[in-house]
Write a protein that holds these residues in place. Structure first.
Motif, PDB file in Angstrom:
ATOM      1  N   ALA A  21       0.832  -1.212   0.000  1.00  0.00           N
ATOM      2  CA  ALA A  21       0.000   0.000   0.000  1.00  0.00           C
ATOM      3  C   ALA A  21       0.867   1.262   0.000  1.00  0.00           C
ATOM      4  CB  ALA A  21      -0.944  -0.010   1.194  1.00  0.00           C
ATOM      5  N   GLU A  22       1.967   1.237   0.732  1.00  0.00           N
ATOM      6  CA  GLU A  22       2.879   2.396   0.760  1.00  0.00           C
ATOM      7  C   GLU A  22       3.532   2.602  -0.593  1.00  0.00           C
ATOM      8  OE1 GLU A  22       5.289   5.650   2.029  1.00  0.00           O
ATOM      9  OE2 GLU A  22       3.379   4.842   2.709  1.00  0.00           O
ATOM     10  N   LEU A  23       3.943   1.518  -1.239  1.00  0.00           N
ATOM     11  CA  LEU A  23       4.544   1.646  -2.573  1.00  0.00           C
ATOM     12  C   LEU A  23       3.521   2.173  -3.572  1.00  0.00           C
ATOM     13  CD1 LEU A  23       6.642  -1.624  -2.420  1.00  0.00           C
ATOM     14  CD2 LEU A  23       7.571   0.717  -2.515  1.00  0.00           C
ATOM     15  N   ALA A  24       2.271   1.733  -3.463  1.00  0.00           N
ATOM     16  CA  ALA A  24       1.211   2.250  -4.333  1.00  0.00           C
ATOM     17  C   ALA A  24       0.980   3.738  -4.056  1.00  0.00           C
ATOM     18  CB  ALA A  24      -0.077   1.464  -4.127  1.00  0.00           C
ATOM     19  N   ARG A  25       0.977   4.116  -2.780  1.00  0.00           N
ATOM     20  CA  ARG A  25       0.803   5.523  -2.411  1.00  0.00           C
ATOM     21  C   ARG A  25       1.885   6.397  -3.033  1.00  0.00           C
ATOM     22  NH1 ARG A  25       2.542   9.322   0.537  1.00  0.00           N
ATOM     23  NH2 ARG A  25       4.211   8.164   1.541  1.00  0.00           N
ATOM     24  N   ARG A  26       3.073   5.823  -3.202  1.00  0.00           N
ATOM     25  CA  ARG A  26       4.189   6.552  -3.804  1.00  0.00           C
ATOM     26  C   ARG A  26       4.151   6.515  -5.331  1.00  0.00           C
ATOM     27  NH1 ARG A  26       9.580   5.538  -0.132  1.00  0.00           N
ATOM     28  NH2 ARG A  26       8.600   5.801   1.922  1.00  0.00           N
ATOM     29  N   GLY A  27       3.123   5.938  -5.894  1.00  0.00           N
ATOM     30  CA  GLY A  27       2.938   5.966  -7.339  1.00  0.00           C
ATOM     31  C   GLY A  27       3.403   4.744  -8.099  1.00  0.00           C
ATOM     32  N   HIS A  28       3.783   3.691  -7.410  1.00  0.00           N
ATOM     33  CA  HIS A  28       4.261   2.480  -8.076  1.00  0.00           C
ATOM     34  C   HIS A  28       3.104   1.532  -8.372  1.00  0.00           C
ATOM     35  CE1 HIS A  28       8.458   3.539  -7.581  1.00  0.00           C
ATOM     36  NE2 HIS A  28       8.160   3.930  -6.361  1.00  0.00           N
ATOM     37  N   ALA A  29       3.246   0.784  -9.449  1.00  0.00           N
ATOM     38  CA  ALA A  29       2.256  -0.224  -9.805  1.00  0.00           C
ATOM     39  C   ALA A  29       2.365  -1.386  -8.829  1.00  0.00           C
ATOM     40  CB  ALA A  29       2.484  -0.708 -11.233  1.00  0.00           C
ATOM     41  N   THR A  30       1.211  -1.903  -8.402  1.00  0.00           N
ATOM     42  CA  THR A  30       1.182  -3.004  -7.435  1.00  0.00           C
ATOM     43  C   THR A  30       0.131  -4.030  -7.836  1.00  0.00           C
ATOM     44  OG1 THR A  30      -0.430  -1.875  -6.017  1.00  0.00           O
ATOM     45  CG2 THR A  30       1.908  -1.505  -5.524  1.00  0.00           C
ATOM     46  N   VAL A  31       0.339  -5.253  -7.353  1.00  0.00           N
ATOM     47  CA  VAL A  31      -0.600  -6.352  -7.583  1.00  0.00           C
ATOM     48  C   VAL A  31      -0.895  -6.976  -6.220  1.00  0.00           C
ATOM     49  CG1 VAL A  31      -0.989  -8.561  -8.735  1.00  0.00           C
ATOM     50  CG2 VAL A  31       0.342  -6.771  -9.886  1.00  0.00           C
ATOM     51  N   PRO A  32      -2.180  -7.004  -5.815  1.00  0.00           N
ATOM     52  CA  PRO A  32      -2.515  -7.549  -4.502  1.00  0.00           C
ATOM     53  C   PRO A  32      -2.317  -9.061  -4.428  1.00  0.00           C
ATOM     54  CG  PRO A  32      -4.512  -6.993  -5.694  1.00  0.00           C
ATOM     55  CD  PRO A  32      -3.349  -6.522  -6.537  1.00  0.00           C
ATOM     56  N   GLU A  33      -2.233  -9.559  -3.215  1.00  0.00           N
ATOM     57  CA  GLU A  33      -1.980 -10.971  -2.955  1.00  0.00           C
ATOM     58  C   GLU A  33      -3.101 -11.853  -3.511  1.00  0.00           C
ATOM     59  OE1 GLU A  33      -1.724 -14.033   0.816  1.00  0.00           O
ATOM     60  OE2 GLU A  33      -1.501 -11.896   1.212  1.00  0.00           O
ATOM     61  N   PRO A  34      -2.760 -12.830  -4.352  1.00  0.00           N
ATOM     62  CA  PRO A  34      -3.785 -13.745  -4.862  1.00  0.00           C
ATOM     63  C   PRO A  34      -4.485 -14.519  -3.749  1.00  0.00           C
ATOM     64  CG  PRO A  34      -1.760 -13.985  -6.127  1.00  0.00           C
ATOM     65  CD  PRO A  34      -1.452 -13.104  -4.946  1.00  0.00           C
ATOM     66  N   GLY A  35      -3.739 -14.946  -2.751  1.00  0.00           N
ATOM     67  CA  GLY A  35      -4.293 -15.769  -1.690  1.00  0.00           C
ATOM     68  C   GLY A  35      -5.446 -15.118  -0.958  1.00  0.00           C
ATOM     69  N   PRO A 160      13.732  -4.945   7.214  1.00  0.00           N
ATOM     70  CA  PRO A 160      13.914  -4.667   8.640  1.00  0.00           C
ATOM     71  C   PRO A 160      12.564  -4.556   9.343  1.00  0.00           C
ATOM     72  CG  PRO A 160      14.139  -2.653   7.384  1.00  0.00           C
ATOM     73  CD  PRO A 160      13.985  -3.778   6.380  1.00  0.00           C
ATOM     74  N   LYS A 161      12.586  -4.784  10.644  1.00  0.00           N
ATOM     75  CA  LYS A 161      11.395  -4.544  11.458  1.00  0.00           C
ATOM     76  C   LYS A 161      11.391  -3.054  11.767  1.00  0.00           C
ATOM     77  CE  LYS A 161      11.280  -9.165  13.410  1.00  0.00           C
ATOM     78  NZ  LYS A 161      11.386  -9.971  14.632  1.00  0.00           N
ATOM     79  N   ALA A 162      10.865  -2.307  10.815  1.00  0.00           N
ATOM     80  CA  ALA A 162      10.875  -0.845  10.883  1.00  0.00           C
ATOM     81  C   ALA A 162       9.541  -0.340  10.356  1.00  0.00           C
ATOM     82  CB  ALA A 162      12.031  -0.295  10.040  1.00  0.00           C
ATOM     83  N   ASP A 163       9.320   0.962  10.493  1.00  0.00           N
ATOM     84  CA  ASP A 163       8.061   1.513   9.993  1.00  0.00           C
ATOM     85  C   ASP A 163       7.986   1.351   8.479  1.00  0.00           C
ATOM     86  OD1 ASP A 163       8.872   4.094   8.561  1.00  0.00           O
ATOM     87  OD2 ASP A 163       9.731   4.469  10.545  1.00  0.00           O
ATOM     88  N   VAL A 164       6.782   1.464   7.962  1.00  0.00           N
ATOM     89  CA  VAL A 164       6.542   1.166   6.550  1.00  0.00           C
ATOM     90  C   VAL A 164       7.314   2.108   5.623  1.00  0.00           C
ATOM     91  CG1 VAL A 164       4.404   2.527   6.328  1.00  0.00           C
ATOM     92  CG2 VAL A 164       4.777   0.530   4.870  1.00  0.00           C
ATOM     93  N   ALA A 165       7.481   3.358   6.005  1.00  0.00           N
ATOM     94  CA  ALA A 165       8.225   4.297   5.150  1.00  0.00           C
ATOM     95  C   ALA A 165       9.680   3.852   5.006  1.00  0.00           C
ATOM     96  CB  ALA A 165       8.145   5.712   5.720  1.00  0.00           C
ATOM     97  N   ALA A 166      10.285   3.408   6.100  1.00  0.00           N
ATOM     98  CA  ALA A 166      11.677   2.936   6.051  1.00  0.00           C
ATOM     99  C   ALA A 166      11.788   1.672   5.208  1.00  0.00           C
ATOM    100  CB  ALA A 166      12.203   2.688   7.468  1.00  0.00           C
ATOM    101  N   ARG A 167      10.811   0.789   5.312  1.00  0.00           N
ATOM    102  CA  ARG A 167      10.822  -0.422   4.495  1.00  0.00           C
ATOM    103  C   ARG A 167      10.708  -0.071   3.008  1.00  0.00           C
ATOM    104  NH1 ARG A 167       7.322  -5.413   6.926  1.00  0.00           N
ATOM    105  NH2 ARG A 167       9.050  -6.302   8.115  1.00  0.00           N
ATOM    106  N   ALA A 168       9.800   0.832   2.685  1.00  0.00           N
ATOM    107  CA  ALA A 168       9.634   1.232   1.283  1.00  0.00           C
ATOM    108  C   ALA A 168      10.907   1.895   0.767  1.00  0.00           C
ATOM    109  CB  ALA A 168       8.432   2.168   1.139  1.00  0.00           C
TER     110      ALA A 168
END
Length: 176
Positions: A21-35, A160-168
């Motif tokens: 969701a964070e990567l999508a918010r930043r304008g990147h194309a994403t595909v949700p989990e099939p499962g 890392p176990k970090a906030d979503v912005a740091a992971r992105a």
């Protein structure tokens, strides 16, 4: 194509969907989990292909859906981020049936060489109606996925176990 398709994988409940969701918010194309999409549909129907009912049927449906997702992607520049997807489904099928993931994937285009893995993170792991897997099974799944990524020739990057912005930021830095 394969160099643009990037997998987010790892432990169930490890923050992959939040990162997507964070990567999508930043304008990147994403595909949700099939499962998750399959589970939601199965819960509205007969429920025969739920992972806790028939893992092999679930994995086969996830493979078919992941193939469709990939085939239907528009041709856009930049990376496309997949929440789980084809490799995870092939590993689930291997776990359920013994059919090697490499055999399932051999005729399909590869993804980006780096696979981003969310490690087990007990503080954020919360089962819900669509994810009934407890943390211990999530940990076992994580180890299967990590080993499979390596055996399939991908380089796992542990998030890392970090906030979503740091992971992105980390994901995008690895792809720059």
């Amino acid at each position: 194509m394969q160099h643009r398709h990037v997998i987010l994988s790892g432990c169930s409940g490890g923050g992959k969907s939040t990162l997507l969701a964070e990567l999508a918010r930043r304008g990147h194309a994403t595909v949700p989990e099939p499962g998750r999409r399959i589970v939601a549909e199965e819960l509205r129907g007969e429920g025969r292909a739920l992972p806790w009912v028939d893992l092999a049927a679930f994995a086969r449906r996830a493979i078919a859906l992941a193939d469709r997702d990939r085939a239907q992607l528009p041709d856009t520049p930049g990376p496309v981020f997949f929440d789980r997807g084809l490799v995870d489904a092939a590993v689930a099928l291997e776990h359920a049936t013994g059919q090697p993931a490499a055999q399932t994937l051999r005729t399909r285009a590869r993804f980006h060489d780096r696979v981003f893995l969310a490690p087990p993170w007990p503080e954020i792991h919360h089962p819900d109606p669509e994810r009934r897997q407890d943390l211990q099974e999530g940990i076992r799944e994580y180890h299967r996925l990590r080993a499979a990524c390596q055996s399939l020739g991908y380089t796992p990057i542990i998030l890392p176990k970090a906030d979503v912005a740091a992971r992105a930021d980390l994901v995008l830095a690895h792809l720059a």
